[in-house]
Scaffold this active site. Structure first.
Site, PDB file in Angstrom:
ATOM      1  N   CYS A 171      20.837  33.960  64.687  1.00 14.31           N
ATOM      2  CA  CYS A 171      21.355  33.634  63.361  1.00 14.31           C
ATOM      3  C   CYS A 171      20.419  32.754  62.549  1.00 14.31           C
ATOM      4  CB  CYS A 171      22.716  32.942  63.507  1.00 14.31           C
ATOM      5  SG  CYS A 171      23.956  33.948  64.357  1.00 14.31           S
ATOM      6  N   HIS A 217      32.823  42.205  68.620  1.00 12.85           N
ATOM      7  CA  HIS A 217      32.962  43.177  67.547  1.00 12.85           C
ATOM      8  C   HIS A 217      33.747  42.615  66.371  1.00 12.85           C
ATOM      9  CE1 HIS A 217      33.427  46.902  65.394  1.00 12.85           C
ATOM     10  NE2 HIS A 217      34.723  46.777  65.429  1.00 12.85           N
TER      11      HIS A 217
END
Length: 389
Positions: A171, A217
């Site tokens: 990230c 997910h």
């Protein structure tokens, strides 16, 4: 013979000249343009939760899954592929699919990256001459020659452009890219650097009756962001919307290696987030950020904009709690999380773009701090000024 600037001889050290402060910089890195883009497919988080729950036979798990999705505070995500589509579900349950997934990454990443990169350089008179460096950033796809080569060719950039790849920094990778770009343009002030981040997490989706797959997910979305960075003389006027990079920082936390773990399995690229990650963030953010602000003659009260990586509610909340600021101080981060989910390296570019376009501030300059987290756990970030007028 004239001595090179900044070089200390033995005699200098003997006379204590090594104690002199460093020479102030004559140039600063400036973000001159930002562009973002997303796949066209928009997935509603609530509807997706119901679809995922239908994959599980255990009634307890079926009831738990909607709660997991609700806690993400995500409303929608953009996905290049629908991992719940029956054909992909069947494919994702096969062994050794990593090569096919990387081909899917390339297939979906190239058109999006080319579109975003083209819009990022659209105001340059001659991109082929002006762009001297291309930094390509991703943690969701590995293939070479890859997306960076496709961008060079389809945008007709110079074949001599300096290419650099940042992989598996998760990230925080956009921060790594921006820091490297600033170093480049300060060394080559007649050139510009483009940092191009793209993440296509959906190609790595796996549903194998494992609730951890569900959690992963539920968070990640696909997207692309690019910034064009140039060098500017200190104290020279800049156009409104420019972003001056005052400083950058990187700090590896102690004993936090389990916090963020990226891996490559025979089925997909994986990301595992430890339950201890929020505590690492709470304990680690404030000491680093406060020190960085202090060396720039600032404190937290001087910060107008907090660009906290929108990696999930706990990421934003624990970062804010560590800094002693209200969570709503990171409003653009919450907005990006709600609309796009966690896009890994791309997320902070979306946040910065919103901050640049926000015209509500009457001040001529808005000072900000942007940061995210890489495996390690490492805190990576920048201190910046948005020029308003």
């Amino acid at each position: 013979m004239r001595r090179p600037h900044g070089v200390l001889r033995t005699a200098d050290v003997e006379h204590g000249h090594d104690l002199l402060p460093p020479t102030p910089p004559t140039t600063v890195g400036v973000i001159e343009a930002v562009a973002t883009g997303s796949p066209r497919r928009v997935v509603d988080q609530r509807a997706n939760a119901a679809r995922v729950a239908d994959l599980f036979a255990d009634p307890a798990q079926r009831q738990r899954i909607p709660r997991i999705y609700q806690k993400t505070r995500i409303d929608t995500r953009h996905l290049a592929i629908d991992p719940l589509e029956p054909e992909f579900l069947e494919f994702s349950r096969k062994p050794a699919t990593i090569r096919e997934r990387m081909n899917l990454f390339f297939e979906h990443a190239v058109p999006l990256a080319v579109d975003v990169a083209r819009r990022a350089v659209e105001n340059l008179a001659d991109p082929a001459e002006e762009i001297g460096q291309l930094i390509f950033v991703t943690s969701t796809g590995f293939i070479a020659p890859g997306v960076d080569v496709a961008v060079v060719k389809q945008l007709a950039l110079s074949p001599t452009v300096n290419r650099m790849i940042v992989n598996f920094m998760g990230c925080a990778a956009a921060m790594n890219g921006i820091r490297t770009a600033v170093d480049y343009v300060r060394a080559h002030p007649d050139k510009k650097s483009m940092v191009l981040c793209i993440e296509v997490s959906s190609v790595n989706a796996v549903f194998d009756d494992d609730v951890n797959d569900v959690i992963t997910h539920s968070l990640f979305g696909d997207g692309c962001g690019a910034v064009v960075i140039g060098a500017n003389q200190v104290h020279q006027p800049l156009a409104a919307g420019s972003v001056v990079i005052r400083d950058s920082f990187s700090h590896l936390f102690d004993d936090a290696e389990d916090g963020i773990v990226l891996g490559v399995k025979d089925t997909a690229i994986t990301c595992e987030l430890a339950t201890s990650l929020p505590d690492y963030i709470y304990q680690g953010v404030d000491p680093v950020v406060s020190q960085v602000l202090a060396r720039n003659g600032l404190d937290k009260a001087a910060v107008d904009l907090w660009a906290i990586h929108p990696g999930g509610p706990r990421i934003i909340e624990e970062s804010a709690r560590s800094l002693g600021i209200p969570p709503e101080a990171a409003a653009p981060s919450w907005d990006v999380l709600a609309e796009h989910g966690n896009m890994l390296s791309v997320s902070l570019i979306f946040v910065l773009e919103r901050m640049i376009r926000d015209t509500r501030s009457a001040a001529p300059i808005s000072t900000g701090v942007a940061f995210s987290f890489a495996p390690g756990v490492t805190l990576e970030g920048i201190v910046f000024d948005v020029i308003r007028s």
